[in-house]
Design a protein around this motif. Structure first.
Motif, PDB file in Angstrom:
ATOM      1  N   GLY A  54       1.167  -1.012   0.242  1.00 35.91           N
ATOM      2  CA  GLY A  54      -0.077   0.051  -0.187  1.00 35.91           C
ATOM      3  C   GLY A  54       0.835   1.081   0.015  1.00 35.91           C
ATOM      4  N   TRP A  55       0.228   2.724  -0.024  1.00 38.29           N
ATOM      5  CA  TRP A  55       0.949   3.261  -0.078  1.00 38.29           C
ATOM      6  C   TRP A  55       1.131   4.152   1.372  1.00 38.29           C
ATOM      7  N   PHE A  56       1.672   4.531   1.862  1.00 45.59           N
ATOM      8  CA  PHE A  56       1.949   5.569   3.860  1.00 45.59           C
ATOM      9  C   PHE A  56       3.032   6.082   3.548  1.00 45.59           C
ATOM     10  N   THR A  57       2.660   6.805   4.603  1.00 43.42           N
ATOM     11  CA  THR A  57       2.918   8.357   4.560  1.00 43.42           C
ATOM     12  C   THR A  57       4.481   7.569   5.682  1.00 43.42           C
ATOM     13  N   ILE A  58       5.240   8.682   5.668  1.00 44.18           N
ATOM     14  CA  ILE A  58       6.875   8.424   6.461  1.00 44.18           C
ATOM     15  C   ILE A  58       6.086   8.126   7.468  1.00 44.18           C
ATOM     16  N   ASP A  59       5.275   8.491   8.207  1.00 46.52           N
ATOM     17  CA  ASP A  59       5.234   8.435   9.744  1.00 46.52           C
ATOM     18  C   ASP A  59       4.572   7.550  10.211  1.00 46.52           C
ATOM     19  N   GLU A  60       3.894   6.783   8.709  1.00 45.56           N
ATOM     20  CA  GLU A  60       3.010   5.584   9.008  1.00 45.56           C
ATOM     21  C   GLU A  60       3.819   4.336   8.808  1.00 45.56           C
ATOM     22  N   ALA A  61       4.894   4.223   7.725  1.00 45.89           N
ATOM     23  CA  ALA A  61       5.962   3.561   7.209  1.00 45.89           C
ATOM     24  C   ALA A  61       7.049   3.539   8.995  1.00 45.89           C
ATOM     25  N   LEU A  62       6.905   4.259   9.367  1.00 49.27           N
ATOM     26  CA  LEU A  62       8.078   4.350  10.649  1.00 49.27           C
ATOM     27  C   LEU A  62       7.372   3.239  11.115  1.00 49.27           C
ATOM     28  N   LYS A  63       6.255   2.750  11.433  1.00 51.85           N
ATOM     29  CA  LYS A  63       5.382   2.204  12.435  1.00 51.85           C
ATOM     30  C   LYS A  63       5.775   0.902  12.051  1.00 51.85           C
ATOM     31  N   LEU A  64       5.881   0.765  10.951  1.00 52.26           N
ATOM     32  CA  LEU A  64       5.755  -1.084  10.611  1.00 52.26           C
ATOM     33  C   LEU A  64       7.260  -1.598  10.818  1.00 52.26           C
ATOM     34  N   GLN A  65       6.740  -2.940  10.834  1.00 51.44           N
ATOM     35  CA  GLN A  65       8.086  -3.766  10.591  1.00 51.44           C
ATOM     36  C   GLN A  65       9.687  -3.544   9.745  1.00 51.44           C
ATOM     37  N   THR A  66      10.320  -3.051   9.845  1.00 53.37           N
ATOM     38  CA  THR A  66      10.998  -2.970   9.199  1.00 53.37           C
ATOM     39  C   THR A  66      12.823  -3.239   9.647  1.00 53.37           C
ATOM     40  N   THR A  67      13.324  -3.492   8.324  1.00 54.64           N
ATOM     41  CA  THR A  67      15.639  -3.273   8.713  1.00 54.64           C
ATOM     42  C   THR A  67      15.824  -2.258   9.030  1.00 54.64           C
ATOM     43  N   PRO A  68      16.782  -1.912  10.385  1.00 56.96           N
ATOM     44  CA  PRO A  68      17.310  -1.024  10.370  1.00 56.96           C
ATOM     45  C   PRO A  68      17.636   0.016   9.079  1.00 56.96           C
ATOM     46  N   GLU A  69      18.280  -0.397   8.535  1.00 56.35           N
ATOM     47  CA  GLU A  69      18.224   0.826   7.372  1.00 56.35           C
ATOM     48  C   GLU A  69      17.201   1.130   6.629  1.00 56.35           C
ATOM     49  N   ARG A  70      16.537   0.347   6.894  1.00 55.79           N
ATOM     50  CA  ARG A  70      15.186   0.873   5.885  1.00 55.79           C
ATOM     51  C   ARG A  70      14.529   2.026   7.193  1.00 55.79           C
ATOM     52  N   ARG A  71      14.857   2.019   7.920  1.00 55.12           N
ATOM     53  CA  ARG A  71      14.132   2.502   8.818  1.00 55.12           C
ATOM     54  C   ARG A  71      15.176   3.990   9.093  1.00 55.12           C
ATOM     55  N   ALA A  72      16.274   3.820   8.781  1.00 54.44           N
ATOM     56  CA  ALA A  72      17.224   4.916   8.565  1.00 54.44           C
ATOM     57  C   ALA A  72      16.662   5.783   7.741  1.00 54.44           C
ATOM     58  N   LEU A  73      17.033   5.003   6.098  1.00 49.02           N
ATOM     59  CA  LEU A  73      16.471   5.905   5.158  1.00 49.02           C
ATOM     60  C   LEU A  73      14.965   6.722   5.225  1.00 49.02           C
ATOM     61  N   LEU A  74      13.935   6.219   5.967  1.00 45.63           N
ATOM     62  CA  LEU A  74      12.683   6.345   6.104  1.00 45.63           C
ATOM     63  C   LEU A  74      13.267   7.701   7.278  1.00 45.63           C
ATOM     64  N   GLU A  75      13.062   7.595   7.547  1.00 47.52           N
ATOM     65  CA  GLU A  75      13.839   8.493   8.851  1.00 47.52           C
ATOM     66  C   GLU A  75      14.999   9.866   8.194  1.00 47.52           C
ATOM     67  N   LYS A  76      15.923   9.608   7.286  1.00 42.72           N
ATOM     68  CA  LYS A  76      16.004  10.464   6.430  1.00 42.72           C
ATOM     69  C   LYS A  76      15.565  11.305   5.684  1.00 42.72           C
ATOM     70  N   LEU A  77      14.654   9.996   4.366  1.00 42.87           N
ATOM     71  CA  LEU A  77      13.618  11.325   4.010  1.00 42.87           C
ATOM     72  C   LEU A  77      12.361  12.116   4.795  1.00 42.87           C
ATOM     73  N   ARG A  78      11.899  12.205   5.669  1.00 37.27           N
ATOM     74  CA  ARG A  78      10.850  12.475   6.803  1.00 37.27           C
ATOM     75  C   ARG A  78      11.865  13.613   6.986  1.00 37.27           C
ATOM     76  N   ASP A  79      12.980  13.686   7.590  1.00 37.99           N
ATOM     77  CA  ASP A  79      13.874  15.007   7.450  1.00 37.99           C
ATOM     78  C   ASP A  79      14.405  15.552   6.672  1.00 37.99           C
ATOM     79  N   LYS A  80      14.472  15.281   5.072  1.00 39.00           N
ATOM     80  CA  LYS A  80      15.595  15.707   4.723  1.00 39.00           C
ATOM     81  C   LYS A  80      14.673  15.985   3.549  1.00 39.00           C
ATOM     82  N   ILE A  81      14.449  15.650   3.065  1.00 38.69           N
ATOM     83  CA  ILE A  81      13.374  15.618   1.722  1.00 38.69           C
ATOM     84  C   ILE A  81      11.384  16.237   1.773  1.00 38.69           C
ATOM     85  N   PHE A  82      10.713  15.815   3.138  1.00 38.85           N
ATOM     86  CA  PHE A  82       9.546  16.409   3.479  1.00 38.85           C
ATOM     87  C   PHE A  82       9.591  17.186   4.263  1.00 38.85           C
ATOM     88  N   ALA A  83      10.115  17.603   4.886  1.00 42.37           N
ATOM     89  CA  ALA A  83      10.332  18.659   6.343  1.00 42.37           C
ATOM     90  C   ALA A  83       9.657  19.997   5.578  1.00 42.37           C
TER      91      ALA A  83
END
Length: 95
Positions: free
Chosen positions: A66-95
């Protein structure tokens, strides 16, 4: 999904999304490449982003996708690498 012989990563993501969700990506933007080793297999993961146009998704192989917002995706079970990428996206691209 995987990249078929002769495909670029962009061609592969467009094909995979169409096959699994019946959604046509228009202009996916490559934002990250991650290489990991899984035993004796080298895995390269490409990440693309694109603004979702609201078209309905028809799930085939992509059950649970499905399609998820960054905040929704951060609540999903994922790898530490994917989590770090999502956080980077949230902080740098979508801030």
């Amino acid at each position: 999904g995987g990249i078929e012989e002769g495909e670029t990563p962009e061609q592969a993501v467009k094909r995979e999304i169409l096959e699994e969700l019946e959604y046509t990506l228009k202009s996916p933007r490559h934002i990250d490449t991650e290489t990991t080793e899984r035993g004796d297999v080298k895995v390269i993961m490409y990440t693309f982003v694109e603004e979702y146009d609201g078209s309905p998704l028809i799930l085939h192989e992509g059950q649970g996708y499905g399609w998820f917002t960054i905040d929704e995706a951060l609540k999903l079970q994922t790898t530490p690498e994917r989590r770090a990428l999502l956080e980077k996206l949230r902080d740098k691209i979508f801030a």
